[in-house]
Enzyme design. Structure first.
Site, PDB file in Angstrom:
ATOM      1  N   LYS A 232       6.522 -14.921   1.793  1.00 33.53           N
ATOM      2  CA  LYS A 232       6.619 -15.163   0.492  1.00 33.53           C
ATOM      3  C   LYS A 232       7.842 -15.824   0.236  1.00 33.53           C
ATOM      4  O   LYS A 232       8.357 -16.947  -0.333  1.00 33.53           O
ATOM      5  CB  LYS A 232       6.308 -14.230  -0.463  1.00 33.53           C
ATOM      6  CG  LYS A 232       4.768 -13.690  -0.632  1.00 33.53           C
ATOM      7  CD  LYS A 232       4.568 -12.320  -1.531  1.00 33.53           C
ATOM      8  CE  LYS A 232       3.258 -12.000  -1.562  1.00 33.53           C
ATOM      9  NZ  LYS A 232       3.025 -10.977  -2.405  1.00 33.53           N
TER      10      LYS A 232
ATOM     11  N   ALA B 182       7.109  -3.898   0.279  1.00 34.00           N
ATOM     12  CA  ALA B 182       8.334  -4.625   1.301  1.00 34.00           C
ATOM     13  C   ALA B 182       9.026  -5.455   0.414  1.00 34.00           C
ATOM     14  O   ALA B 182       8.405  -5.946  -0.497  1.00 34.00           O
ATOM     15  CB  ALA B 182       7.533  -5.263   2.576  1.00 34.00           C
TER      16      ALA B 182
ATOM     17  N   ALA C 165       8.410  -9.817  -2.918  1.00 29.94           N
ATOM     18  CA  ALA C 165       7.650  -8.289  -2.390  1.00 29.94           C
ATOM     19  C   ALA C 165       6.258  -8.500  -2.357  1.00 29.94           C
ATOM     20  O   ALA C 165       5.744  -9.431  -2.703  1.00 29.94           O
ATOM     21  CB  ALA C 165       8.367  -7.253  -3.458  1.00 29.94           C
ATOM     22  N   ASP C 166       5.933  -7.251  -1.523  1.00 32.75           N
ATOM     23  CA  ASP C 166       4.485  -7.153  -1.480  1.00 32.75           C
ATOM     24  C   ASP C 166       4.061  -5.796  -1.342  1.00 32.75           C
ATOM     25  O   ASP C 166       4.889  -5.051  -0.759  1.00 32.75           O
ATOM     26  CB  ASP C 166       4.075  -8.082  -0.317  1.00 32.75           C
ATOM     27  CG  ASP C 166       2.338  -8.059  -0.208  1.00 32.75           C
ATOM     28  OD1 ASP C 166       1.881  -8.983  -0.798  1.00 32.75           O
ATOM     29  OD2 ASP C 166       1.715  -7.248   0.561  1.00 32.75           O
ATOM     30  N   THR C 167       3.047  -5.364  -1.955  1.00 31.42           N
ATOM     31  CA  THR C 167       2.526  -3.935  -2.066  1.00 31.42           C
ATOM     32  C   THR C 167       1.149  -3.788  -1.434  1.00 31.42           C
ATOM     33  O   THR C 167       0.317  -4.624  -1.945  1.00 31.42           O
ATOM     34  CB  THR C 167       2.836  -3.488  -3.450  1.00 31.42           C
ATOM     35  OG1 THR C 167       3.991  -3.563  -3.929  1.00 31.42           O
ATOM     36  CG2 THR C 167       2.308  -1.983  -3.472  1.00 31.42           C
TER      37      THR C 167
END
Length: 202
Positions: free
Chosen positions: A52, A112, A75-77
């Site tokens: 991203k 992250a 960010a990524d969850t």
């Protein structure tokens, strides 16, 4: 006021950064979020945040002809139950399946964060453990009908109605929401960017 670029459409990440006193400019970056064969949840969520960031950075440079002046955060969850990644449910039936899987058990939430600033990139994965109370079919049905689970990883929102299902949390509430405050600000400072407190000094 300190300024950040946020490579995300997420209103929750926007809210977290705004509450810290940052001026936030959103730069949404769509990518393929498919899990690769054999990829661990940790590796997956870190790869998503980094991809991203690269995508948002490329779009910014193509549009503006220059690198961003301020840090770019992505960010990524993901929610992980018994080693299985639970993403955003694609249907009400899948949301019900996810919630049944989480009912009465502990699961892991990985978030992250990737930040690019002045030619340097840093990424970090933050881990949380969440315990759900046992859920009745009536509770699950009513919650899914509310619509809240449909755009949330794991089919629940810790800061919304879904919070009533949570017995305990080990980790960061903001991390479960989608952007861990401590880790994010620490990374910004390590990259040489100002603390939110700097804007409060007389």
């Amino acid at each position: 006021m300190n300024t950040l670029y946020l490579g995300s459409n997420s209103p929750r990440r926007m809210e977290i950064l705004t509450q810290l006193g940052y001026r936030v400019i959103q730069l949404p970056a769509g990518i393929d979020e498919s899990v690769k064969a054999g990829e661990t949840p940790f590796a997956y969520v870190q790869r998503m945040a980094e991809e991203k960031n690269r995508t948002a950075l490329t779009l910014f440079c193509e549009t503006n002809g220059t690198m961003p002046d301020f840090p770019l955060i992505t960010a990524d969850t993901c929610v992980v139950s018994d080693g299985i990644i639970l993403g955003k449910p694609r249907s009400q039936a899948e949301a019900i399946e996810f919630l049944n899987r989480l009912s009465g058990k502990q699961h892991t939430v990985l978030t992250a964060v990737c930040i690019h600033y002045r030619g340097k990139t840093s990424s970090r994965v933050q881990t949380n453990r969440v315990v759900f109370k046992p859920l009745s079919s009536e509770e699950i049905s009513a919650y899914v009908q509310s619509g809240e689970p449909m755009d949330k990883a794991g089919a629940y929102a810790v800061q919304g109605i879904g919070g009533i299902f949570i017995q305990s949390i080990e980790g960061s509430f903001s991390g479960i929401m989608g952007l861990p405050v401590y880790e994010t600000v620490s990374m910004l400072q390590d990259l040489g960017y100002r603390s939110p407190l700097s804007a409060l000094k007389p």
